[in-house]
Design an enzyme around this catalytic site. Structure first.
Site: not given
Ligand code: S3P
Length: 432
Positions: A338, A311, A27, A22-23, A384
């Site tokens: 979060k 996470d 980006r 995801k990160s 999560r």
């Protein structure tokens, strides 16, 4: 509100992949839109959070061709003023990174999100951006964020918390600032922004905990394949370790050491995990992770390890419940800001399954080998949390019903199918 019903008792076995990181997917869009030329992205994560960022990128006039669900071409270059507020739905990474970019543009913009995102702190980015001269205002420290055009100036920023989102917002603003921008980070927050900026030709230097970016060099488009998300793999890793007779392999996972703190912790807890590095993709290490059922022991976690597994604490709580002895987590106050307050929400929901958890301001204490009983628990619109509760349900005495489970697809579309293909028993699998 979608509901998932989990039946306990089946081992997880076989080989699987997890969706793209995801990160890195966020980006790839945000840096791709700034780069000269066409950035080709394969293995892109098509999930709630990243689709929101894709919508915002398109709203800035950037052409993004979608060849199939996971393959995109971003035609980078000029951004255009958006017609309406940029909406990031639940995506904290999307809005915070984009704020750094938008602060350096020659047109105004407004960045906003869902009711959930509107609860999350934004001063952590507006404060340093304002120090760079940005005309950015929040709404009582939350989004919507209103940004007016101005010329930014580089500065030296000692970050008060180890946050990759804050670090990235400042570095991205630094691309548009006069002179040098330096960020000094207190811990090893994930470094995907630095890696991708370097790969795209930015003038960026990393010297231990100090990162300096200079404006002036144009970013160049690149081709990249997004590796599997370690944070998604984490649910399967913990499930494989705690469910007797499990033996599973997750292929093509990102092994960037700023992300794999959970692996180090689980190995110390006695986990049988084998990691085989297979490739490097766009500067990121990639490999396969084999996990076998293991008798785990409790552990104490604090300091730099916390940021390297930030996470993964919801699912670590589940592992701790099935470990010998006590697990104590400190220095993890960030969990409270979060998508939800993950310490409070996980403790509250796991208690419904009969767990005993001692909540602490900056972490928790769990004494292990607890027996969970199936019950109805709530995902709280936090992906999560919903997925961690599902893993807990795979070992409870009775069926566990997870309401509000569709949010799993914010980061892990196909989560229920993946578990089911490995042998997990779901009565319904409406989340996709
Ligand atoms: C992320 C950074 C982390 C993490 C989030 C993704 C990123 O947040 O919790 O899921 O992609 O930069 P913080 O930087 O706020 O710790």
């Amino acid at each position: 509100m979608d509901t998932l019903t989990v039946k306990p008792g089946s081992p997880l076995r076989g080989r699987t992949k997890v969706p793209g990181d995801k990160s890195i997917s966020h980006r790839s869009l945000l840096l791709g839109m700034l780069a000269n030329g066409k950035t080709e992205i394969r293995g892109w994560l098509a999930a709630g959070d990243t689709e929101a960022t894709l919508g915002a990128v398109r709203a800035l006039g950037v052409q993004v061709d979608r060849h199939d669900t996971h393959t995109l071409t971003v035609h980078g270059g000029m951004l255009k003023p958006p017609d309406a507020p940029l909406g990031f739905i639940n995506a904290g990474t999307g809005i915070r990174l984009a704020a750094g970019i938008m602060a350096g543009q020659s047109f105004p913009s407004t960045l906003d999100g869902s009711y959930q995102l509107r609860r999350r702190p934004m001063k952590r980015i507006t404060n340093p951006l304002q120090e760079m001269g940005a005309k950015i205002t929040s709404t009582n420290g939350k989004c919507p964020l209103n940004i007016e055009p101005t010329q930014l100036k580089g500065f030296r920023y000692e970050m008060p918390m180890a946050s990759a989102q804050v670090k990235s917002a400042v570095l991205l603003a630094g691309l548009f600032a006069d002179g040098e921008t330096t960020v000094i980070q207190p811990g090893s927050a994930r470094d995907h922004t630095e890696i991708m900026l370097k790969a795209m030709g930015a003038d960026i230097q990393v010297d231990g905990k100090e990162i300096t970016v200079k404006s002036g060099s144009e970013l160049q488009a690149m081709d990249l394949t997004v590796p599997g998300d370690f944070s998604s793999a984490a649910f399967l890793i913990v499930a494989g370790l705690i469910i007797p007779n499990s033996d599973l392999t997750i292929e093509g996972v990102n092994l960037n050491p700023t992300r794999t703190g959970l692996l180090d912790v689980l190995l110390e807890m006695g986990a049988k995990i084998e990691v085989t590095e297979t490739a490097t993709e766009a500067g990121e290490r990639v490999g396969d992770i084999r996990v076998q059922y293991s008798e785990l022991s409790g552990i104490e976690i604090g300091g730099d390890t916390v940021v390297r597994m930030i996470d993964e604490f919801p699912v670590l709580m589940v592992a701790a419940l099935y470990s010998d002895g006590e697990t104590v987590v400190r220095d993890a106050k960030e969990l409270r800001v979060k998508e939800t307050d993950r310490i409070a929400v996980m403790a509250q929901e796991l208690r419904k399954l009969g767990a005993t958890i001692e909540e602490r301001e900056d972490g928790f204490r769990i004494v292990g080998r607890q027996n969970l009983t199936g019950f109805t628990v709530d995902g709280h619109d936090d992906h999560r949390v919903a997925m961690s509760l599902t893993i807990a349900g795979l070992l409870a005495d009775e069926m566990t019903v997870i309401t509000d489970a569709q949010c799993a697809s914010d980061s892990f579309p196909g989560f229920a199918d993946t578990l089911q293909n490995l042998g997990g028993r779901m009565l319904e699998q409406p989340i996709n």
